[in-house]
Structures are given as C-alpha cells and as structure tokens.
Design a protein around this motif. Structure first.
Motif, PDB file in Angstrom:
ATOM      1  N   HIS A  75     -15.649 -19.756 -19.455  1.00 52.26           N
ATOM      2  CA  HIS A  75     -16.718 -20.750 -19.594  1.00 52.26           C
ATOM      3  C   HIS A  75     -17.742 -20.599 -18.466  1.00 52.26           C
ATOM      4  CE1 HIS A  75     -18.475 -24.512 -20.911  1.00 52.26           C
ATOM      5  NE2 HIS A  75     -18.400 -24.983 -19.689  1.00 52.26           N
ATOM      6  N   ILE A 105     -22.324 -18.205 -17.744  1.00 53.82           N
ATOM      7  CA  ILE A 105     -23.534 -18.500 -16.972  1.00 53.82           C
ATOM      8  C   ILE A 105     -23.630 -17.646 -15.716  1.00 53.82           C
ATOM      9  CG2 ILE A 105     -24.716 -20.308 -15.635  1.00 53.82           C
ATOM     10  CD1 ILE A 105     -23.652 -22.290 -17.744  1.00 53.82           C
ATOM     11  N   LEU A 143     -14.288 -31.304 -18.624  1.00 47.34           N
ATOM     12  CA  LEU A 143     -14.582 -30.157 -19.472  1.00 47.34           C
ATOM     13  C   LEU A 143     -13.564 -30.212 -20.604  1.00 47.34           C
ATOM     14  CD1 LEU A 143     -15.779 -27.441 -20.356  1.00 47.34           C
ATOM     15  CD2 LEU A 143     -14.229 -26.329 -18.722  1.00 47.34           C
ATOM     16  N   ASN A 149     -15.568 -26.994 -24.977  1.00 47.98           N
ATOM     17  CA  ASN A 149     -16.520 -26.403 -24.020  1.00 47.98           C
ATOM     18  C   ASN A 149     -17.700 -27.315 -23.681  1.00 47.98           C
ATOM     19  OD1 ASN A 149     -15.106 -24.008 -23.496  1.00 47.98           O
ATOM     20  ND2 ASN A 149     -15.902 -23.113 -25.375  1.00 47.98           N
ATOM     21  N   TRP A 150     -17.594 -28.582 -24.015  1.00 47.41           N
ATOM     22  CA  TRP A 150     -18.613 -29.554 -23.627  1.00 47.41           C
ATOM     23  C   TRP A 150     -18.129 -30.266 -22.375  1.00 47.41           C
ATOM     24  CZ3 TRP A 150     -21.741 -32.518 -27.729  1.00 47.41           C
ATOM     25  CH2 TRP A 150     -22.101 -31.661 -28.772  1.00 47.41           C
ATOM     26  N   TRP A 151     -19.080 -30.714 -21.578  1.00 54.15           N
ATOM     27  CA  TRP A 151     -18.806 -31.537 -20.407  1.00 54.15           C
ATOM     28  C   TRP A 151     -19.141 -32.977 -20.759  1.00 54.15           C
ATOM     29  CZ3 TRP A 151     -16.936 -29.795 -15.671  1.00 54.15           C
ATOM     30  CH2 TRP A 151     -16.790 -28.411 -15.570  1.00 54.15           C
ATOM     31  N   PHE A 178     -24.171 -23.019 -11.741  1.00 56.40           N
ATOM     32  CA  PHE A 178     -23.464 -23.293 -12.992  1.00 56.40           C
ATOM     33  C   PHE A 178     -23.603 -24.760 -13.384  1.00 56.40           C
ATOM     34  CE2 PHE A 178     -19.630 -25.002 -14.958  1.00 56.40           C
ATOM     35  CZ  PHE A 178     -19.609 -24.291 -16.142  1.00 56.40           C
ATOM     36  N   LYS A 186     -25.557 -26.455 -16.673  1.00 53.66           N
ATOM     37  CA  LYS A 186     -24.847 -27.306 -17.639  1.00 53.66           C
ATOM     38  C   LYS A 186     -25.506 -28.686 -17.739  1.00 53.66           C
ATOM     39  CE  LYS A 186     -21.672 -25.633 -19.694  1.00 53.66           C
ATOM     40  NZ  LYS A 186     -21.903 -24.943 -20.974  1.00 53.66           N
ATOM     41  N   LYS A 206     -28.846 -28.429 -19.655  1.00 56.23           N
ATOM     42  CA  LYS A 206     -28.649 -28.310 -21.110  1.00 56.23           C
ATOM     43  C   LYS A 206     -28.260 -29.657 -21.711  1.00 56.23           C
ATOM     44  CE  LYS A 206     -27.588 -23.423 -21.330  1.00 56.23           C
ATOM     45  NZ  LYS A 206     -26.667 -22.380 -21.770  1.00 56.23           N
TER      46      LYS A 206
END
Length: 187
Positions: A7, A11, A49, A75-77, A123, A127, A130
C-alpha cells in the motif's frame, strides 16, 4: 504487514529497514460486523487503514437521523479527522458493516513516523489529499447532481460496494428515499 508495505509503495518506495520501523507504528485489529471503531463522544485516538471489510461513517442529528458521510473499503483510510487531528471527542460514528481487519495508528505515532522517515510524511500527505478531493467531489455531487446521476456515479466509482452495501444505506448516502433508490435501481 506485507499489504501495508504494498500500500505504501504504491506512492513511495521503502527499503527493508525503513519498513521494519514503519511496522512498529501500526497494530492489527479485528472488527466484527456491527462493531464500532469510533462512537460519537469517544476520544478519536486512531486512524485506520482498512485491510478487509466495509465501514460506514455517519453523523446522528438531534432527532436521531443517520446521515452517512462516507463508506470505506479495502485500502481506504478512515477516521473522524476533525477529532483525530485536534485530539477531541468524535462527532462521527464509524461502524463495521461486515467482519473486517484494520491497521491502527495514533496521531503521535504518525507524527513521529513522518519525522523519522520523510517518505512517510509524503505518503500521508498524498493519502489525505486524495481523501479531501473525494470529499469535495461528493459535496459537489450532492449539491448539483440529480439522484439518478448520483446513483450512476456511485455505481461507477464503487461497483464492489454497490453489491455489498444494503440498499437502505446506499439510499441514505445518496440523499434519497429507499423507494426512490428502488426506482433508480430498476432503470
């Protein structure tokens, strides 16, 4: 932890020594369906995460009506960021919609990690950026799109979630009644 490394490396690359250090700032948590990660009034001490599962973030208004702010999958925060970054009590709720696993990190841990390894600061910034862009897109969609357009956009952006999330929650997220969603779904 291999998934965490993959993950991160989407990036920025990290070497083995760096990743050994990164791992020390995360803990694995297993979450059951209907279990809360965050409840309104709790201290928002962690950012998550999502490794597996789906979560729903929502706000309860003064009449007890649920307003869905976000869904989040693999894979989303996710966190109540207002509370997390200000180290305040949560105003949002985050609940698990299917059995899941998450990696947790604290704000002090995140800050230390970002200071220790500059790549991680990059990183986390990417995130967050986004996520911010996605939230703006959602707000604009709610303000300017028809229910049909919002439904189609949700289906294009999140086809897997469309199949897994109960329709009543999709309707709440889109800002339409369950009946309206049924009509949109049948088209």
């Amino acid at each position: 932890m291999d998934r965490l490394r993959k993950h991160i490396e989407q990036i920025t690359p990290v070497n083995d020594d760096e990743f050994e250090h990164v791992k020390t700032f995360f803990t694995l948590k297993r979450v059951k369906k209907h279990q809360y990660l965050v409840q309104e009034g709790d201290q928002a001490t962690h950012e998550y995460l999502i490794l597996s599962g789906i979560f729903r973030m929502f706000y309860l208004d003064s009449e007890g009506k649920e307003h869905i702010v976000q869904f989040a999958g693999e894979n989303w925060w996710m966190a109540d960021y207002q509370a997390y970054f200000n180290q305040k009590q949560a105003t949002l709720n985050i609940v698990c919609m299917e059995d899941a696993e998450v990696l947790c990190t604290t704000l002090p841990g995140r800050e230390t990690l970002s200071s220790d390894i500059h790549k991680m600061e990059h990183f986390f910034r990417v995130k967050l950026t986004k996520g911010y862009v996605a939230q703006q897109r959602r707000i604009i969609s709610l303000l300017s799109s028809t229910p049909q357009q919002r439904y189609e956009e949700f289906g294009k952006l999140y086809p897997d979630m469309m199949q897994k999330i109960p329709k009543k929650y999709i309707a709440e997220y889109l800002g339409v009644s369950r009946e309206t969603l049924s009509r949109l779904y049948s088209r």
